[in-house]
Design a protein around this motif. Sequence first.
Motif, mmCIF file in Angstrom:
data_model
loop_
_atom_site.group_PDB
_atom_site.id
_atom_site.type_symbol
_atom_site.label_atom_id
_atom_site.label_comp_id
_atom_site.label_asym_id
_atom_site.label_seq_id
_atom_site.Cartn_x
_atom_site.Cartn_y
_atom_site.Cartn_z
ATOM 1 N N TYR A 120 -29.746 33.224 -40.808
ATOM 2 C CA TYR A 120 -30.267 34.082 -39.742
ATOM 3 C C TYR A 120 -30.945 35.294 -40.365
ATOM 4 O O TYR A 120 -30.322 36.022 -41.135
ATOM 5 N N SER A 121 -32.224 35.489 -40.039
ATOM 6 C CA SER A 121 -32.917 36.624 -40.656
ATOM 7 C C SER A 121 -33.485 37.597 -39.636
ATOM 8 O O SER A 121 -34.153 38.553 -40.009
ATOM 9 N N GLY A 122 -33.196 37.380 -38.353
ATOM 10 C CA GLY A 122 -33.609 38.332 -37.330
ATOM 11 C C GLY A 122 -35.021 38.111 -36.838
ATOM 12 O O GLY A 122 -35.725 37.219 -37.297
ATOM 13 N N ILE A 168 -25.654 31.591 -39.023
ATOM 14 C CA ILE A 168 -25.266 31.591 -37.606
ATOM 15 C C ILE A 168 -25.524 30.181 -37.093
ATOM 16 O O ILE A 168 -26.638 29.672 -37.240
ATOM 17 N N GLN A 205 -27.245 27.977 -39.564
ATOM 18 C CA GLN A 205 -28.592 28.290 -40.037
ATOM 19 C C GLN A 205 -28.648 29.703 -40.597
ATOM 20 O O GLN A 205 -28.017 30.608 -40.049
#
Lengths: 395, 395
Positions: free
Chosen positions: B235-237, B230, B233
Motif C-alpha cells: 500500500y503506497s497511498g 494491506i 498488497q
Amino acid sequence: MKKITDTEQIRAANRKQIIAALRAHGPLARVELCEITGLSPATVTAITSDLFSIGFLKESSTTPEGHQGRGRPKVNIDLNSEAAFVIGILPSVNQLEFVLGDLKGNLRETHKVAIQLDRLDEQQFITLVIDGINDFLAFTGIDRNRLSAIGIAMQGPVDSDAGVITWSPALSITNVQICQPLEDRFNVPVGIANDSDIVALALRHLNNYSHDINLVSIVLGQGVGMGALINGQLYSGSRGAAGEFGHVKFNLEGPQCRCGARGCIEAYCSDYALYRDASTIMHLPSSDNHRPTAAQMQAIIDELDSGNEALQRIFEQAGRVLGLGIANLVTVLDPERVIITGAGVHGFPYMEQSLKRAMSESLLPNHSTDMVESYSWQEDLKATGVIQLSLERGD
Amino acid sequence: MKKITDTEQIRAANRKQIIAALRAHGPLARVELCEITGLSPATVTAITSDLFSIGFLKESSTTPEGHQGRGRPKVNIDLNSEAAFVIGILPSVNQLEFVLGDLKGNLRETHKVAIQLDRLDEQQFITLVIDGINDFLAFTGIDRNRLSAIGIAMQGPVDSDAGVITWSPALSITNVQICQPLEDRFNVPVGIANDSDIVALALRHLNNYSHDINLVSIVLGQGVGMGALINGQLYSGSRGAAGEFGHVKFNLEGPQCRCGARGCIEAYCSDYALYRDASTIMHLPSSDNHRPTAAQMQAIIDELDSGNEALQRIFEQAGRVLGLGIANLVTVLDPERVIITGAGVHGFPYMEQSLKRAMSESLLPNHSTDMVESYSWQEDLKATGVIQLSLERGD
C-alpha cells in the motif's frame, strides 16, 4: 466451501462490476459500460442480457450523450430500482432500526423500534432481529423473493469475515454469531460492518466522492469514529478493530477518556468531552455526562454563536487536537480525501480554523489541508451506508 | 490501452496465483495447488501444463506428503529457478546497486557502483541505469530473453502507477519518468516502489510471515521508514506518500527533526537523533550529524553494553516514543503484525522494554504487544524486497 467453477466466479465478479458501474454512473450506454469496467463488448452484452432477463435492467429514456444524426437511436440502460431490495439493520443502545434500500441504493423506508437491547440474551436478540425483518417485509409489502441481501451496522468491533459481533456498547452479550442464522432463515447473503466504517461507504455513494479509491471518514458525535476505504474496499483490519481513531493518544497526561486511558482524541473532541469541558467553565443543565443529548449539544452551539470566547477556545483546542490527529493519519495513510461528518459536525465551524492551522504545521509537503472536508450530517448517512454494504453482498 | 480479452486477463491472474503459491509453499502436488489457490483442477492442469512447456516448472524429487501404497507415485511440481530472472535496482545517495533474483525469489548476485547520483540530470541518470543493466546482464551471463522484469526501490516518494520518482534524497532531479524508458529498452515490465515499502514484501517472503494479510514493517536507521501490506498488497497511498511514520508528530515542542518540524518520531528514534542526543551527554567523535556511520552507531551500542545508564535512558525514551507511535498505528490500522527491522535494530534491545510498556499503556483491549516483533537486519532485505517487487510484475 461451495464448489464453484472459475468461470462462474469470474462471471459473478464481472456482473458485480457492471451493476456497480450502473449504480454509480447510470444510465449508461453499453459502450460506456465497456470503458468504465474495462470488460469486452461481448462480456458486457452477455451479462446485460442476463440482467435484462431477470428484470434487473431497463432501457432508459435518456439517449447517450453525443448521439445525433440518422439511423437507429442508441438507448441507455439503467438499473431497475424495483427489481430487488435489501434490508439494513442498525442496532443501538435503546433502539433497533430497520431500513429498506432498492437496487439503485435509494433509501426507501425506515422503521425504528424502541427497545433495550442490552437486556437480551443471544437467542432473544437473534429472534428479535428475525421477527423484525419479517414484520418489516410485511409492512413494506416487499415480496421475500425480491430480497437480495441483508446488512448489519454495529457499534463496536465486528469480525466481518466470520459474521460475528465481537462486542458492542448496544449489547451485553459478546461474540454473537449473527449472520449465519439470518442467512439460514432468509436464504440471502448477510454482511456486517462497524457503524462508523459504513459511513465511508455512504460517502462514496454520494457523487462527489465516487472516484476516491482511498477515503477516510471521521464521525464526530458520542465518540470519534473512523471508516476507511482502501483500494476501494472497506478496510476493517485483521481483527475488525481498525479505525479506532478516537482512541489514538494525543497526550498521555491529557483529559480522561471513557476507555480508561488519558488524552485520547475522543477525550477532547467527542460530545461528552466537549460537554464536560463546557460545563466546567459555565452553567449548563446537568446531564448524563456519558451521552449529552442533541438538545444539550445544541445549547452549547447556541452559546458559541452568541460569542462566548472561553467556550470557543474549548472548540479551538478540540480542532487543534483533531487536526494533529488527522495530519498524523494522513502522514501514514495518504488518502485521497478525509471527510469529517457525524452529529458533532454542527460544532465543526468552531474547530475548522485551528484544525487547518494545526494540520499545516504538521503535514509533509506532499499534502495540503485541502484534502479535508466536512459533510453535513443526516442520520440517513448510516442508513445509506448499510444499504451499500448490503448491495455489495447481494449483487 | 492494450486490448486484452477478459479470458486472457483471467488466465494471467490465475497464472500469477499459481506461481505465487509455488514460490511461497512449493514444491506442491497439483491437488495442493488447487487447495491453496481455490482454482479448479482443470484450470490448474491447463496452466501448469503451459508453464511446463515454457520451462517454468519442473517435477520435484520430493513426493507429496502422505503418499504411500502401490500404484503410480504422484510427483510434486516446483518452480524452475533458472527459467527466468529479474533485476532489481537500488539507487542511494552515493551508490547504484544492481541485484539479480531468480524465479524462486532467491538473491543470486549483487553489484554495487559508487557514484554520486545527485550530480546527474535526468537523461544521464536514465542512461546510467540502462548501461548498468546491460553491464550487469553481461557480467552475470544471463540471456536477455530470460529477463522477466525489472524493479526499482527508491528512497523517497514514488508514483508507482505512473512509474515516476517524485523526489528522492539520492537525486537532485524530481518527477523522473524512469519506468517507461526501461520498459521500452528491455521490453519487460518495470515496477517501482519506495525502499521502505519493499521491506514489507521481503518480510512476507520469509516463511514466518507468508500468511499475514495486513503487515507493517518499521525500518530503523538513518530515518524511520514504514511499509505496509494491506489485504496482501503493497500500500503506497493516493500520492505514493503513505508510510511516512517517521514524521508522525509525537510532541510538537519536542526535538528538531530534519524535515523542519519538531517532535517527529524520527527526531527521537533515528540514528541521527540518537547520535545527537548521545553526543550531548558524552564525548563522541564528531560526525556529519545527518548521517552517523555504522561504526559510530556501533560505538554507542558498545557504550550501552558497558552499562552507561544515562545513554540507556536515551534509548528508553526512544523506545517509549516508538511504542506510543506504533500503538497509535495499531489503533487505526489493526495489522496482523508489526515488524521492526533496519540497521537501527541493533539498538532495539535497549528500547524494547520501554516500547512494550508504552504500548501496553496505550493499546485498546483488542490488541497485545505480542504483535510487535523485531527482525535482525541484513542489507539483503531490501534486495529481497526489490526482487519480490520485480517478480510480482513479471509473473
